[in-house]
Design a protein around this motif. Structure first.
Motif, PDB file in Angstrom:
ATOM      1  N   LEU A   1      -4.702   2.664  -9.910  1.00 13.07           N
ATOM      2  CA  LEU A   1      -3.282   2.804 -10.209  1.00 13.07           C
ATOM      3  C   LEU A   1      -3.013   2.759 -11.709  1.00 13.07           C
ATOM      4  CD1 LEU A   1      -0.278   2.904  -9.436  1.00 13.07           C
ATOM      5  CD2 LEU A   1      -0.384   0.435  -8.989  1.00 13.07           C
ATOM      6  N   VAL A   2      -3.686   1.862 -12.407  1.00 15.07           N
ATOM      7  CA  VAL A   2      -3.517   1.760 -13.857  1.00 15.07           C
ATOM      8  C   VAL A   2      -3.977   3.040 -14.546  1.00 15.07           C
ATOM      9  CG1 VAL A   2      -4.286   0.553 -15.939  1.00 15.07           C
ATOM     10  CG2 VAL A   2      -3.682  -0.751 -13.888  1.00 15.07           C
TER      11      VAL A   2
ATOM     12  N   GLY B   1      -6.193  12.796 -11.919  1.00 19.22           N
ATOM     13  CA  GLY B   1      -7.054  12.963 -10.757  1.00 19.22           C
ATOM     14  C   GLY B   1      -8.155  11.923 -10.692  1.00 19.22           C
ATOM     15  N   VAL B   2      -8.719  11.560 -11.853  1.00 23.29           N
ATOM     16  CA  VAL B   2      -9.751  10.514 -11.890  1.00 23.29           C
ATOM     17  C   VAL B   2      -9.198   9.213 -11.331  1.00 23.29           C
ATOM     18  CG1 VAL B   2     -11.116   9.052 -13.429  1.00 23.29           C
ATOM     19  CG2 VAL B   2     -11.050  11.527 -13.795  1.00 23.29           C
ATOM     20  N   GLY B   3      -8.000   8.829 -11.758  1.00 22.99           N
ATOM     21  CA  GLY B   3      -7.415   7.584 -11.281  1.00 22.99           C
ATOM     22  C   GLY B   3      -7.082   7.629  -9.798  1.00 22.99           C
ATOM     23  N   GLU B   4      -6.442   8.705  -9.373  1.00 19.80           N
ATOM     24  CA  GLU B   4      -5.995   8.768  -7.988  1.00 19.80           C
ATOM     25  C   GLU B   4      -7.154   8.910  -7.011  1.00 19.80           C
ATOM     26  OE1 GLU B   4      -2.694  11.241  -7.109  1.00 19.80           O
ATOM     27  OE2 GLU B   4      -1.513  10.530  -8.814  1.00 19.80           O
ATOM     28  N   ALA B   5      -8.338   9.245  -7.500  1.00 23.47           N
ATOM     29  CA  ALA B   5      -9.512   9.349  -6.627  1.00 23.47           C
ATOM     30  C   ALA B   5      -9.830   8.028  -5.938  1.00 23.47           C
ATOM     31  CB  ALA B   5     -10.725   9.819  -7.439  1.00 23.47           C
ATOM     32  N   GLY B   6      -9.444   6.918  -6.539  1.00 17.66           N
ATOM     33  CA  GLY B   6      -9.773   5.613  -5.962  1.00 17.66           C
ATOM     34  C   GLY B   6      -8.653   4.966  -5.182  1.00 17.66           C
ATOM     35  N   GLY B   7      -7.589   5.717  -4.887  1.00 14.61           N
ATOM     36  CA  GLY B   7      -6.439   5.100  -4.251  1.00 14.61           C
ATOM     37  C   GLY B   7      -6.356   5.248  -2.745  1.00 14.61           C
TER      38      GLY B   7
ATOM     39  N   LEU C   1       0.835  -1.202   0.000  1.00 13.87           N
ATOM     40  CA  LEU C   1       0.000   0.000   0.000  1.00 13.87           C
ATOM     41  C   LEU C   1       0.872   1.256   0.000  1.00 13.87           C
ATOM     42  CD1 LEU C   1      -2.741  -1.100   2.558  1.00 13.87           C
ATOM     43  CD2 LEU C   1      -3.099  -0.682   0.123  1.00 13.87           C
ATOM     44  N   LEU C   2       1.966   1.213   0.754  1.00 15.80           N
ATOM     45  CA  LEU C   2       2.897   2.341   0.771  1.00 15.80           C
ATOM     46  C   LEU C   2       3.510   2.558  -0.608  1.00 15.80           C
ATOM     47  CD1 LEU C   2       4.729   4.494   2.060  1.00 15.80           C
ATOM     48  CD2 LEU C   2       6.231   2.647   2.824  1.00 15.80           C
ATOM     49  N   LEU C   3       3.901   1.488  -1.280  1.00 22.28           N
ATOM     50  CA  LEU C   3       4.499   1.611  -2.616  1.00 22.28           C
ATOM     51  C   LEU C   3       3.525   2.281  -3.586  1.00 22.28           C
ATOM     52  CD1 LEU C   3       6.804   0.991  -4.613  1.00 22.28           C
ATOM     53  CD2 LEU C   3       5.736  -1.257  -4.985  1.00 22.28           C
ATOM     54  N   VAL C   4       2.272   1.864  -3.546  1.00 27.06           N
ATOM     55  CA  VAL C   4       1.267   2.475  -4.423  1.00 27.06           C
ATOM     56  C   VAL C   4       1.065   3.947  -4.061  1.00 27.06           C
ATOM     57  CG1 VAL C   4      -1.170   2.442  -5.096  1.00 27.06           C
ATOM     58  CG2 VAL C   4       0.101   0.301  -4.894  1.00 27.06           C
ATOM     59  N   TYR C   5       1.093   4.258  -2.765  1.00 27.51           N
ATOM     60  CA  TYR C   5       0.910   5.642  -2.330  1.00 27.51           C
ATOM     61  C   TYR C   5       2.090   6.518  -2.748  1.00 27.51           C
ATOM     62  CZ  TYR C   5      -1.150   9.242   0.716  1.00 27.51           C
ATOM     63  OH  TYR C   5      -1.757  10.374   1.221  1.00 27.51           O
ATOM     64  N   ILE C   6       3.285   5.933  -2.749  1.00 22.83           N
ATOM     65  CA  ILE C   6       4.454   6.672  -3.240  1.00 22.83           C
ATOM     66  C   ILE C   6       4.233   7.078  -4.687  1.00 22.83           C
ATOM     67  CG2 ILE C   6       6.888   6.441  -3.896  1.00 22.83           C
ATOM     68  CD1 ILE C   6       7.241   4.737  -1.346  1.00 22.83           C
ATOM     69  N   PHE C   7       3.739   6.138  -5.508  1.00 27.16           N
ATOM     70  CA  PHE C   7       3.466   6.469  -6.910  1.00 27.16           C
ATOM     71  C   PHE C   7       2.313   7.454  -7.029  1.00 27.16           C
ATOM     72  CE2 PHE C   7       6.326   3.128  -8.030  1.00 27.16           C
ATOM     73  CZ  PHE C   7       6.752   3.455  -9.307  1.00 27.16           C
ATOM     74  N   ASN C   8       1.353   7.383  -6.089  1.00 28.15           N
ATOM     75  CA  ASN C   8       0.264   8.351  -6.079  1.00 28.15           C
ATOM     76  C   ASN C   8       0.810   9.771  -5.991  1.00 28.15           C
ATOM     77  OD1 ASN C   8      -1.768  10.120  -4.665  1.00 28.15           O
ATOM     78  ND2 ASN C   8      -3.038   8.295  -4.824  1.00 28.15           N
TER      79      ASN C   8
END
Length: 423
Positions: free
Chosen positions: A89-90, A116-122, A21-28
């Motif tokens: 993420l995709v 922004g659309v993608g990151e809304a679900g992260g 989850l942290l790795l995905v948030y870093i990319f966020n």
């Protein structure tokens, strides 16, 4: 609803989930804020004003990011949070890569909307998953470790984006980080299982997992602490996001830095100061917040009050060396709130409403902070340029620090209501 895992959750697996989850948030945050280090080459290439660049960093991203977070959080609360995070993420990584192909302000604006659309679900589903994997006595620390994605993503975006832009060009920087996120998505989905709702709570929830959205909003609307914390975080984020976006440009314009030198400066400050502040916030929240829920609001308020003079001194420092040391302290304190406040929001509602509650909080925070921060500072810079020239941006960032004082006042007002409102 997707069936949650029935396998035993070991400490090692819990740590692995948190790491993913942290790795995905870093990319966020890397994909969200890489634009900040690329401001100068984009401005030169596309001929944009500071106001336009501020809109790209804030309004373009926050417009759909904030509003779509609630329906995506509802979907996550009712189905699989891990699938929602994977798909998000995709999407945001794909639009980040497309930013590298933009040839005009409006084209780049459209691609930033897509990010922004993608990151809304992260973020909101991740908060809810952490709350279901970690018990209350260690939840703030877990959320603060997850929140390391903020300084690590900001630092990574600055250093990686600055290096690629300096050695190749700004377009390649967008493409590289976007493609990397797409590669990580299937790995995340294979590793991260869906936890049972409320599985880490002392008392298992008895409510259904399909709470109507009106029921969630009704609970939050009756709790003054939710509104006070939301608006406090919003005003704080106006400064936080705005400074993250514009400080690299201040270094270039006021301290005569080259692009990659500015990237290293801001990246190291964020890695050291930001990471320390996030972890300190989680540790203090777990120590004091479990005994007094009001501490979840008191800690950020104190931190923001101390932040203001240090940021002002750093921005007006006579030399880069002095500025670097002065920046360390406020870059830790200004995001100390992440662990305590996100933990408090989780505590305002039952377990099956957590993702939606987090998204509702993020709606307020991001519409104010992310949507307006970089744009307000950019517009102030343009308005001051005739008088101050290249120094206008530096003075606009100093003037905006007043929003931290408003944030601190609102958060202090939330201390006593939060004690009453805890679910």
């Amino acid at each position: 609803m997707t069936q949650a895992t029935t396998r035993p959750v070991t400490p090692a697996y819990r740590g692995l989930v948190l790491a993913m989850l942290l790795l995905v948030y870093i990319f966020n945050f890397l994909d969200r804020q890489i634009l900040g280090i690329l401001v100068q080459p984009i401005k030169a290439d596309l001929g944009l004003t500071d106001t336009q660049l501020g809109a790209l960093g804030g309004i373009a991203f926050a417009m759909l990011y904030s509003t779509l977070a609630i329906p995506l959080a509802l979907l996550a609360d009712r189905t699989s949070r891990s699938w929602v995070i994977t798909g998000s993420l995709v999407v945001w990584s794909g639009f980040t890569a497309l930013c590298g192909t933009a040839t005009s302000f409006w084209q780049l604006f459209a691609y930033r909307l897509g990010v922004g659309v993608g990151e809304a679900g992260g973020v909101a589903p991740s908060y809810a998953m952490i709350a279901d994997y970690f018990p209350p006595e260690s939840r703030a620390r877990a959320l603060s470790i997850y929140s390391l994605g903020v300084p690590l993503g900001l630092a990574g975006g600055a250093i990686l984006g600055g290096y690629i832009a300096a050695t190749v060009d700004w377009r390649t920087a967008f493409v590289v980080v976007g493609v990397a996120g797409i590669v990580i998505a299937p790995i995340f989905r294979l590793i991260v299982r869906e936890p049972a709702r409320g599985g880490a709570d002392a008392v298992a929830p008895t409510a259904t997992a399909r709470a109507p959205v009106g029921e969630v909003f009704a609970i939050l609307a009756r709790k003054p602490s939710f509104w006070l914390m939301g608006f406090a975080a919003g005003f704080s984020s106006m400064c936080g996001y705005g400074l993250a976006f514009w400080v690299p440009s201040v270094l270039v314009r006021s301290f005569d830095f080259e692009l990659f030198d500015a990237a290293l400066f801001i990246g190291t400050v964020l890695l050291i100061g930001g990471s320390t502040g996030v972890l300190l916030g989680g540790s203090l929240a777990d120590r004091f917040g479990t005994r007094d829920h009001g501490a979840y609001a008191k800690l950020p308020a104190i931190a923001w009050l101390v932040t203001v003079p240090f940021f002002a001194a750093a921005l007006l420092a006579p030399s880069p060396v002095v500025a670097w040391f002065l920046f360390l302290i406020p870059n830790g304190l200004n995001i100390l709130w992440l662990g305590p406040v996100n933990t408090a929001v989780q505590g305002l509602v039952p377990a099956h409403m957590r993702a939606t509650a987090s998204a509702s909080f993020l709606l307020i925070n991001n519409l104010i902070g992310l949507g307006l921060g970089s744009w307000v500072m950019g517009a102030m810079s343009d308005s001051m340029t005739a008088r101050f020239g290249a120094e206008a941006l530096r003075y606009s960032t100093v003037a905006a620090l007043g929003f931290y004082l408003i944030a601190a006042g609102l958060m202090l007002m939330a201390v006593r209501p939060l004690r009453r409102d805890w679910a």
